[in-house]
Design an enzyme around this catalytic site. Structure first.
Site, short mmCIF file in Angstrom:
data_model
loop_
_atom_site.label_atom_id
_atom_site.label_comp_id
_atom_site.label_asym_id
_atom_site.label_seq_id
_atom_site.Cartn_x
_atom_site.Cartn_y
_atom_site.Cartn_z
CB THR A 171 47.23 42.90 63.79
OG1 THR A 171 46.03 42.89 63.51
CG2 THR A 171 47.06 44.55 64.26
CB SER A 204 39.13 38.96 66.34
OG SER A 204 39.29 38.94 67.95
CE LYS A 205 44.80 39.51 62.51
NZ LYS A 205 44.37 41.18 61.98
CD GLN A 206 41.95 41.86 69.33
OE1 GLN A 206 41.19 41.70 67.75
NE2 GLN A 206 42.43 42.88 69.10
#
Ligand code: GLU
Length: 287
Positions: free
Chosen positions: A13, A240-242
């Site tokens: 992702t 996290s990527k979020q």
């Protein structure tokens, strides 16, 4: 003990960030410290969340840090027939069933039974379609999670338990949008790849009971689990990527490795990546 086989299983992702590097390094160190085999599996079943090219970026980041898989990587997107076989086995055994409920059907059934809304995460499925589809078209396939609580012993966190029936309920194996659920794909692949030790970030610990439940339903062995400490940003949020964690910059692999070793309690030095990794394997052994 069967020959140690470990794996790092990134979802493509985006590039690896400092948190995912810790899991990558820990799984590699544990495999090396056991004289074992280390695999990389690209977990690209959730295609809408995958970023084209991120798989290669991740493999390049790992390679720059000297983390080279012992066998060619596998891509979950190519393994649908294997997940289908496992699903068919569960359906034939009556351990999985088609479900025709939409999210609002589930919310309505929960409200009618007086269940309170969970604070986060998925709604606990009330089991409506266990007894049949009630005339609705099938959407997802769910596994029956009505057995006793699952107990397991994490190599770092110690004894763990989760009553899967109350905590998550019958969970989805094949999604209404036709995609394979992470829980099924990871369990089938860990089994088919002969994984003896799963080493991954603590954010995934909560999935382990569901995975053990599936292993038992499918007659698979359960691997040992070690969940590594999470890396937090300055605000105390897990990386996290979020939350916008940035890609690790592998133009300085020694700095990346040193930073990844810190939360693992691995202090190593070396003039080259190879020297650093050799020292880190010794430090991992000595912990
Ligand atoms: N693909 C999962 C992730 O990147 C990890 C799966 C696992 O290690 O079991 O979050």
């Amino acid at each position: 003990m069967s020959h140690y086989r470990g794996r790092f299983a990134p979802s493509p992702t985006g590039p690896l960030h400092a948190g995912s590097m810790v899991a990558a390094l820990a799984s590699w160190l544990d495999a090396r410290a056991h004289g074992g085999t280390w695999l990389v599996r690209i977990e690209d079943v959730d295609t809408p969340r995958c970023v084209p090219g991120a798989d290669q970026v991740i493999l390049d980041q790992l390679a720059a840090c000297g983390l080279l898989p012992d066998e060619p990587p596998v891509w979950q997107s190519a393994r649908g027939p294997l997940y289908q076989q496992a699903l068919d086995t569960l359906l034939a055994a009556g351990l999985a069933y088609p479900c025709g409920c939409t999210r609002s059907d589930i919310a309505r059934a929960l409200a009618a039974s007086g269940a309170s809304k969970p604070r986060h995460g998925e709604l606990v499925y009330p089991g409506t379609c266990r007894s049949g589809l009630h005339g609705k078209p099938p959407r997802a396939v769910r596994v029956r999670a009505d057995g006793p609580a699952i107990h397991w012993n994490d190599r770092r966190l110690g004894p763990q338990a989760q009553p899967v029936a109350e905590a998550v309920g019958d969970f989805v194996l094949h999604r209404a949008d036709g995609l394979w659920a992470y829980q099924l794909a990871v369990v089938v692949d860990d089994h088919l790849q002969g994984i003896t030790d799963v080493v991954r970030g603590e954010d995934l610990a909560d999935n382990t009971p569901r995975q053990i439940l599936l292993q038992r339903a499918l007659g698979y062995a359960t691997p040992r689990y070690l969940h590594t400490p999470l890396v937090r940003d300055a605000a105390g949020e897990k990386l996290s990527k979020q939350t916008g964690a940035t890609a690790v910059d592998v133009t300085d692999p020694l700095a990346v490795l040193t930073a990844a070793g810190e939360p693992l309690g691995v202090a190593a030095t070396g003039a080259t990546v190879g020297e650093w990794l050799a020292a880190a394997v010794r430090a991992w052994h000595a912990r």
